[in-house]
Write a protein that holds these residues in place. Sequence first.
Motif, short mmCIF file in Angstrom:
data_model
loop_
_atom_site.label_atom_id
_atom_site.label_comp_id
_atom_site.label_asym_id
_atom_site.label_seq_id
_atom_site.Cartn_x
_atom_site.Cartn_y
_atom_site.Cartn_z
N PRO A 190 -5.00 -22.52 -0.08
CA PRO A 190 -5.16 -23.99 -0.02
C PRO A 190 -4.76 -24.67 -1.33
CG PRO A 190 -7.04 -22.88 0.96
CD PRO A 190 -6.23 -21.82 0.28
N ARG A 191 -4.96 -23.97 -2.47
CA ARG A 191 -4.64 -24.59 -3.76
C ARG A 191 -3.13 -24.53 -4.04
NH1 ARG A 191 -4.62 -23.40 -9.40
NH2 ARG A 191 -5.21 -21.23 -9.24
N LEU A 192 -2.49 -23.43 -3.70
CA LEU A 192 -1.10 -23.26 -4.15
C LEU A 192 -0.04 -23.55 -3.09
CD1 LEU A 192 -1.49 -20.25 -6.56
CD2 LEU A 192 -1.12 -22.65 -7.09
N LEU A 193 -0.44 -23.63 -1.82
CA LEU A 193 0.59 -23.95 -0.82
C LEU A 193 1.22 -25.33 -1.06
CD1 LEU A 193 2.09 -22.81 1.59
CD2 LEU A 193 0.48 -24.01 3.07
N PRO A 194 0.42 -26.34 -1.44
CA PRO A 194 1.07 -27.64 -1.69
C PRO A 194 2.18 -27.56 -2.72
CG PRO A 194 -1.30 -27.89 -1.58
CD PRO A 194 -1.04 -26.41 -1.57
N ALA A 195 2.07 -26.62 -3.66
CA ALA A 195 3.14 -26.49 -4.66
C ALA A 195 4.45 -26.08 -4.03
CB ALA A 195 2.72 -25.47 -5.72
N ALA A 196 4.36 -25.50 -2.82
CA ALA A 196 5.56 -25.03 -2.13
C ALA A 196 6.12 -26.07 -1.18
CB ALA A 196 5.23 -23.74 -1.37
N CYS A 197 5.68 -27.30 -1.30
CA CYS A 197 6.08 -28.28 -0.29
C CYS A 197 7.43 -28.94 -0.55
CB CYS A 197 4.98 -29.31 -0.10
SG CYS A 197 3.65 -28.59 0.90
N ASP A 198 8.00 -28.71 -1.74
CA ASP A 198 9.34 -29.23 -2.00
C ASP A 198 10.34 -28.21 -1.44
OD1 ASP A 198 11.63 -30.36 -2.95
OD2 ASP A 198 11.37 -29.57 -4.99
N LEU A 199 10.45 -28.21 -0.11
CA LEU A 199 11.22 -27.16 0.56
C LEU A 199 12.40 -27.75 1.29
CD1 LEU A 199 8.28 -25.21 2.28
CD2 LEU A 199 9.64 -24.41 0.33
N PRO B 138 -8.58 -18.56 5.28
CA PRO B 138 -7.32 -18.22 4.59
C PRO B 138 -7.61 -17.54 3.25
CG PRO B 138 -7.73 -20.58 4.50
CD PRO B 138 -8.77 -20.01 5.41
N ILE B 139 -6.65 -16.79 2.77
CA ILE B 139 -6.81 -16.14 1.48
C ILE B 139 -7.05 -17.20 0.39
CG2 ILE B 139 -4.31 -16.05 0.93
CD1 ILE B 139 -4.96 -13.13 -0.09
N GLY B 140 -7.90 -16.82 -0.59
CA GLY B 140 -8.46 -17.80 -1.52
C GLY B 140 -7.49 -18.69 -2.26
N PHE B 141 -6.30 -18.21 -2.57
CA PHE B 141 -5.37 -19.02 -3.36
C PHE B 141 -4.56 -20.00 -2.52
CE2 PHE B 141 -2.85 -15.23 -2.24
CZ PHE B 141 -1.70 -15.81 -1.73
N CYS C 156 -4.78 -16.17 -10.88
CA CYS C 156 -5.74 -16.59 -9.86
C CYS C 156 -6.86 -15.57 -9.68
CB CYS C 156 -5.05 -16.77 -8.51
SG CYS C 156 -4.01 -18.22 -8.42
N VAL C 157 -8.06 -16.09 -9.40
CA VAL C 157 -9.22 -15.28 -9.09
C VAL C 157 -9.84 -15.84 -7.82
CG1 VAL C 157 -11.55 -14.62 -9.83
CG2 VAL C 157 -9.70 -14.76 -11.52
N TRP C 158 -10.19 -14.97 -6.87
CA TRP C 158 -10.92 -15.44 -5.69
C TRP C 158 -11.78 -14.31 -5.15
CZ3 TRP C 158 -5.81 -14.19 -5.65
CH2 TRP C 158 -5.39 -13.25 -4.73
N ASP C 159 -12.81 -14.70 -4.39
CA ASP C 159 -13.77 -13.73 -3.85
C ASP C 159 -13.50 -13.51 -2.37
OD1 ASP C 159 -15.20 -13.36 -6.26
OD2 ASP C 159 -16.16 -15.30 -5.95
N GLU C 160 -13.77 -12.29 -1.94
CA GLU C 160 -13.63 -11.94 -0.52
C GLU C 160 -14.94 -11.32 -0.05
OE1 GLU C 160 -10.61 -11.30 1.62
OE2 GLU C 160 -9.14 -12.19 0.26
N PRO C 161 -15.29 -11.60 1.20
CA PRO C 161 -16.46 -10.92 1.79
C PRO C 161 -16.09 -9.47 2.15
CG PRO C 161 -15.37 -12.27 3.43
CD PRO C 161 -14.62 -12.48 2.14
N PRO C 162 -17.08 -8.68 2.58
CA PRO C 162 -16.74 -7.32 3.07
C PRO C 162 -15.76 -7.40 4.22
CG PRO C 162 -19.13 -7.59 2.85
CD PRO C 162 -18.53 -8.96 2.65
N ASN D 71 1.06 -13.11 -3.64
CA ASN D 71 0.13 -12.69 -4.70
C ASN D 71 0.44 -11.25 -5.10
OD1 ASN D 71 -1.13 -11.96 -2.06
ND2 ASN D 71 -2.68 -11.02 -3.38
N VAL D 72 0.23 -10.99 -6.39
CA VAL D 72 0.50 -9.67 -6.97
C VAL D 72 -0.76 -9.25 -7.74
CG1 VAL D 72 2.12 -8.30 -8.32
CG2 VAL D 72 2.89 -10.46 -7.31
N PRO D 73 -1.59 -8.38 -7.16
CA PRO D 73 -2.85 -8.02 -7.81
C PRO D 73 -2.65 -7.38 -9.18
CG PRO D 73 -2.91 -7.40 -5.50
CD PRO D 73 -1.48 -7.79 -5.81
N ALA D 74 -3.56 -7.74 -10.10
CA ALA D 74 -3.48 -7.26 -11.48
C ALA D 74 -4.16 -5.89 -11.59
CB ALA D 74 -4.15 -8.26 -12.40
N THR D 75 -3.90 -5.23 -12.72
CA THR D 75 -4.48 -3.90 -12.93
C THR D 75 -6.00 -3.97 -13.07
OG1 THR D 75 -3.93 -4.19 -15.27
CG2 THR D 75 -2.41 -2.90 -13.96
#
Length: 228
Positions: free
Chosen positions: A38-47, A33-36, A200-206, A146-150
């Motif tokens: 697992p950390r931020l989905l729980p924040a969306a659980c009050d649905l 899954p995209i790097g952010f 947020c910062v995360w790394d991706e492989p090629p 997610n909204v990538p920064a400049t």
Amino acid sequence: MSAQPNPGLADQNKSAWDHLYASTPDLIWGREPIGFLPRLLPAACDLPPGPVLDAATGEGRNLSVLLGLGRPVTACDASAAALAKIPAGVRRQVTPLVCDLACVPLPAASFALILLSDALETLPEPELILAELRRLLVPGGCLLANVPATDDGVAGVDMQPGPEGGWLYQGSYYYRFFTAAEAEALFLATGLEIVRNDDCVWDEPPHPNFRDASHRHHGRVVLARRPR
Ligand SMILES: C[S@@+](CC[C@H](N)C(=O)[O-])C[C@H]1O[C@@H](n2cnc3c(N)ncnc32)[C@H](O)[C@@H]1O
């Protein structure tokens, strides 16, 4: 920011993605899954009650995490080739849907949660898409995007200035990068309330056939709610 429809650019962009997915049996985005998420989905659980939409799902790398919420999941993308590559064990647990996010053929208030992962920056008309996603949310439902920064690690790399204030990667794929203020303004202009706005910062492989080098992403991850 322009909210004027530009169907020529949007169609050219969708076609580029579809050809990419069809160009290799490999999963362009991999299985993780995209790097952010697992950390931020729980924040969306009050649905509120209701299903989940993975908007522009690609090959569905985030679907296993979404299925973990225990709700029905729809996976949509403009690319039929992408949806065909969702691993079979996952695909049979979701409802796949080929559609343009500008006009999703589903009734209003269909979803309690919408994920827009690594897609907003690839859309020439993000305002139109966010308005459509807001329509699809039930009151109190949430959009996680997610909204990538400049200064994202891929910003400007092998890109030429393109239309609509964006860039064209390898001459084909539309990209756009946003200041923190622009990111926030996108959601507020759509009539969504911002619940969280994380740096947020995360790394991706090629990515096979797409990007040869590992890279680091940086941007905002916004959890926005349709007012109740
Ligand atoms: C960078 S990929 C991200 C895929 C997936 N969300 C992920 O995180 O792996 C961007 C996706 O947006 C899709 N896309 C681009 N424009 C679209 C549109 N107007 N409607 C629906 N999907 C679109 C592409 O087909 C592609 O799968």
